[in-house]
Structures are given as C-alpha cells and as structure tokens.
Motif scaffolding. Structure first.
Motif, PDB file in Angstrom:
ATOM      1  N   PHE A   1      -3.671   5.526  -2.689  1.00 38.22           N
ATOM      2  CA  PHE A   1      -4.539   6.267  -2.045  1.00 38.22           C
ATOM      3  C   PHE A   1      -3.559   7.653  -2.320  1.00 38.22           C
ATOM      4  CE2 PHE A   1      -5.468   2.831  -0.844  1.00 38.22           C
ATOM      5  CZ  PHE A   1      -5.075   2.372   0.627  1.00 38.22           C
TER       6      PHE A   1
ATOM      7  N   VAL B   1     -14.125   5.190  -1.941  1.00 33.76           N
ATOM      8  CA  VAL B   1     -13.461   4.458  -0.966  1.00 33.76           C
ATOM      9  C   VAL B   1     -14.725   2.988  -0.681  1.00 33.76           C
ATOM     10  CG1 VAL B   1     -13.017   3.964   1.384  1.00 33.76           C
ATOM     11  CG2 VAL B   1     -12.011   6.187   0.451  1.00 33.76           C
TER      12      VAL B   1
ATOM     13  N   LEU C   1     -10.151  -3.398  -1.959  1.00 32.01           N
ATOM     14  CA  LEU C   1      -9.165  -2.342  -0.755  1.00 32.01           C
ATOM     15  C   LEU C   1      -9.303  -3.346  -0.099  1.00 32.01           C
ATOM     16  CD1 LEU C   1     -10.192   1.150  -0.888  1.00 32.01           C
ATOM     17  CD2 LEU C   1      -7.830   0.292  -1.587  1.00 32.01           C
TER      18      LEU C   1
ATOM     19  N   TYR D   1       0.900   5.861  -0.753  1.00 30.42           N
ATOM     20  CA  TYR D   1       0.739   7.792  -1.749  1.00 30.42           C
ATOM     21  C   TYR D   1       0.177   6.695  -3.101  1.00 30.42           C
ATOM     22  CZ  TYR D   1      -0.787  11.684  -1.826  1.00 30.42           C
ATOM     23  OH  TYR D   1      -2.203  13.018  -1.598  1.00 30.42           O
ATOM     24  N   THR D   2      -0.445   7.370  -4.028  1.00 32.09           N
ATOM     25  CA  THR D   2      -0.043   6.952  -5.635  1.00 32.09           C
ATOM     26  C   THR D   2       1.310   7.856  -5.929  1.00 32.09           C
ATOM     27  OG1 THR D   2      -1.036   7.637  -7.221  1.00 32.09           O
ATOM     28  CG2 THR D   2      -1.498   9.255  -6.074  1.00 32.09           C
TER      29      THR D   2
ATOM     30  N   VAL E   1       0.805  -1.308  -0.282  1.00 39.43           N
ATOM     31  CA  VAL E   1       0.235  -0.176  -0.261  1.00 39.43           C
ATOM     32  C   VAL E   1       1.269   1.457  -0.101  1.00 39.43           C
ATOM     33  CG1 VAL E   1      -2.015  -1.177   1.392  1.00 39.43           C
ATOM     34  CG2 VAL E   1       0.028   0.312   2.407  1.00 39.43           C
TER      35      VAL E   1
ATOM     36  N   LEU F   1      -9.180  11.513  -0.073  1.00 42.63           N
ATOM     37  CA  LEU F   1      -9.907  10.284  -1.095  1.00 42.63           C
ATOM     38  C   LEU F   1     -11.376  10.507  -0.838  1.00 42.63           C
ATOM     39  CD1 LEU F   1     -10.073   8.396  -3.628  1.00 42.63           C
ATOM     40  CD2 LEU F   1      -9.614   6.684  -1.756  1.00 42.63           C
TER      41      LEU F   1
ATOM     42  N   GLU G   1      -2.365   9.943   5.485  1.00 39.85           N
ATOM     43  CA  GLU G   1      -3.339   9.689   4.836  1.00 39.85           C
ATOM     44  C   GLU G   1      -3.006   8.774   4.324  1.00 39.85           C
ATOM     45  OE1 GLU G   1      -5.815  12.204   3.655  1.00 39.85           O
ATOM     46  OE2 GLU G   1      -4.592  13.725   4.586  1.00 39.85           O
ATOM     47  N   VAL G   2      -2.472   8.144   3.915  1.00 35.72           N
ATOM     48  CA  VAL G   2      -2.860   6.222   3.608  1.00 35.72           C
ATOM     49  C   VAL G   2      -2.663   6.258   5.047  1.00 35.72           C
ATOM     50  CG1 VAL G   2      -1.291   4.213   3.441  1.00 35.72           C
ATOM     51  CG2 VAL G   2      -0.890   6.540   2.572  1.00 35.72           C
TER      52      VAL G   2
ATOM     53  N   VAL H   1      -6.433   6.469   5.720  1.00 34.17           N
ATOM     54  CA  VAL H   1      -7.610   5.749   5.009  1.00 34.17           C
ATOM     55  C   VAL H   1      -7.452   4.074   4.911  1.00 34.17           C
ATOM     56  CG1 VAL H   1      -7.909   4.950   2.837  1.00 34.17           C
ATOM     57  CG2 VAL H   1      -7.136   7.182   2.576  1.00 34.17           C
TER      58      VAL H   1
END
Length: 278
Positions: free
Chosen positions: A157, A166, A173, A107-108, A105, A161, A199-200, A203
């Motif tokens: 993520f 989600v 996910l 962040y993009t 997993v 988002l 942020e990850v 989420v």
C-alpha cells in the motif's frame, strides 16, 4: 508527495505476472483514461493505438473512444468476476478443510515478500523498490498447534492510493478481506513508520478489512537497536512481533504467534459440551 496515478499504473503494468494481475492493470488504466478523456482527447489521439477508428455518420472520435473503453471495461470486469468466483470456491474449500488463512499486508517496501519467503520457503520476487509485489502469491505450510496454514503475500500500500486503483484491484485485495489473520508488516527502520502504518489501516478500512484480527510485525530490526521478541495486549494476546526477515531473527516467535492464534481459533470454533443437545 503523493505518487501520480500514471506512475503507479506504469509500475503495475511492469510488475503484473499473472493473467489476473494483467487484467486488473488494464482495467485500472482504462477506468483512469475514461475520467480524463474529455479534457485530454487531443493528447490521447497520439497514444490511442487500438482504440476505435470507425463509426456511424457524425460519430466523433471522442464518442468512438468512449464506446470502445466502455465495451472493453465490461469485458474485463466479466473476466475478473469469473476469476473471483474461482477464488471464492477455493476459499470455501479451505474453510471446509479448516485451513487457517494468513495475509501479509503493509506499506510498499516494508519487506513483506522477504518475510513471506522466510515463512513459506517460497521464492516470491523481492526488491527495494515500489510495488516489488503486485500479484497475490499464496503458499501452504504446516505449523505445530495450528496445522495447515495458507499464507498470502499482497501488493504494497502507499499514501493516497487512488480510489480507482483500490476498486480495480479489489479481487486481489479480497484475499486480505477474507483472511483469518493479517500480518501487518511495518519497516521498523523507517522514520515514517507510524504514518505508513496509518495509511495501511486506511486502505484496509476502504476494502472492509479493518475488523480482521491482526498481528503487527516490526520488520528490519537488524537496521535498528530493537531486539527480537513479542508484545501482548491487555488480554494476553500477541499484538506485536519484532523480527528481521532478512537475518531470520524473531521468525520462530512469529511462527509461534501464528500457531497460538490458530490454536485459539480452533478452540473457539469447537462446540462446547453444554451447547450439544440430544
């Protein structure tokens, strides 16, 4: 600045490869559309395309559109539930075979797919752009001490988002929620790495995966002054690994960290002699 839901949906639509990914994109689009239907109906009239066109006496186009969306959403959710059941059966099979499951997993654009390819010898699509990966890609590998390991690459993520996304992508996910170990990949070269990692975490909390065991992987060290290596927490467990998925630096240490976790997990799951009664 947060990315708009429309932009994210457009990117998702372009990147979805599997039937599940495409179903999830359509569901997310329709659910987003339904929240905007009343105030945006005159605009939607021009892009409605396949929405309902006929109805009973006095039924307005707005009501027809609402009914069409509700029916289609129900159909899509049913199809996704079937895929979710198949996923559950596959997961139970892995548990019975005592296969360690690992989800990547992050962040993009943190380099998850590059790391996935380096670890699993796979050919997942990788690119320097938002959401290069949308569908979960899974491969099996063998690590000494850990045995067979199933590694999954997941969608990146981003900040803020939308909750509708989600929810719509929960089936994908869910692999993250059910994994034995998370590899949280962080772009070590990004000045915003701490905010992106937070942020990850946010989420992961939203999908119920905040308690899952994890190892933080600081990737792209080739673009920094950092050296490959590992860090341990106060209990002696590996908490962070420094790697470059692109050059391969630190990957053996990461494989060793996964194997160490798998060996410890296997030991914990074995019943002790004291607990066996005759």
């Amino acid at each position: 600045m947060p990315h708009s839901t429309e932009l994210i949906l457009e990117i998702f639509a372009q990147r979805a490869q599997t039937s599940e990914g495409k179903l999830q994109v359509e569901l997310a689009r329709l659910e987003h559309l339904s929240t905007r239907l009343v105030r945006g109906w005159t605009h939607l009239e021009r892009q409605r395309g396949g929405l309902g066109k006929t109805g009973g006496p006095g039924e307005t186009q707005l009501e027809l559109d609402r009914r069409y969306i509700a029916t289609r959403v129900k159909t899509l959710k049913g199809k996704l539930q079937q895929l979710q059941k198949q996923r559950t059966v596959q997961r139970r099979g892995r548990v019975r075979r005592d296969v360690l499951s690992v989800s990547i997993v992050g962040y993009t654009n943190a380099g998850k797919s590059t790391l996935f390819n380096a670890l699993a010898g796979a050919r997942a699509y990788e690119a320097d752009q938002l959401f290069a990966t949308l569908d979960t890609t899974t491969r099996k590998l063998f690590l000494p001490r850990a045995g067979p390991v199933v590694v999954s690459d997941t969608v990146g993520f981003i900040r803020d988002l939308p909750h509708t996304l989600v929810a719509a992508f929960r089936a994908t996910l869910e692999e993250t929620v059910r994994a034995d170990l998370l590899l949280h990949v962080v772009d070590a070269s990004s000045p915003a790495r701490d905010a992106q990692a937070a942020e990850v975490d946010k989420v992961l909390a939203e999908i119920g995966a905040e308690e899952a065991p994890r190892i933080t992987v600081w990737n792209k060290i080739d673009a920094t002054a950092l050296a490959p290596g590992v860090e341990r927490d106060q209990y002696g467990r590996i908490s962070r690994v420094y790697v470059s998925a692109r050059t391969g630096a630190g990957l053996e240490a990461l494989r060793g960290a996964i194997a160490e976790f798998g060996a410890a997990r296997a030991t914990e799951r074995k019943p002790s002699k004291e607990s066996i009664s005759f």
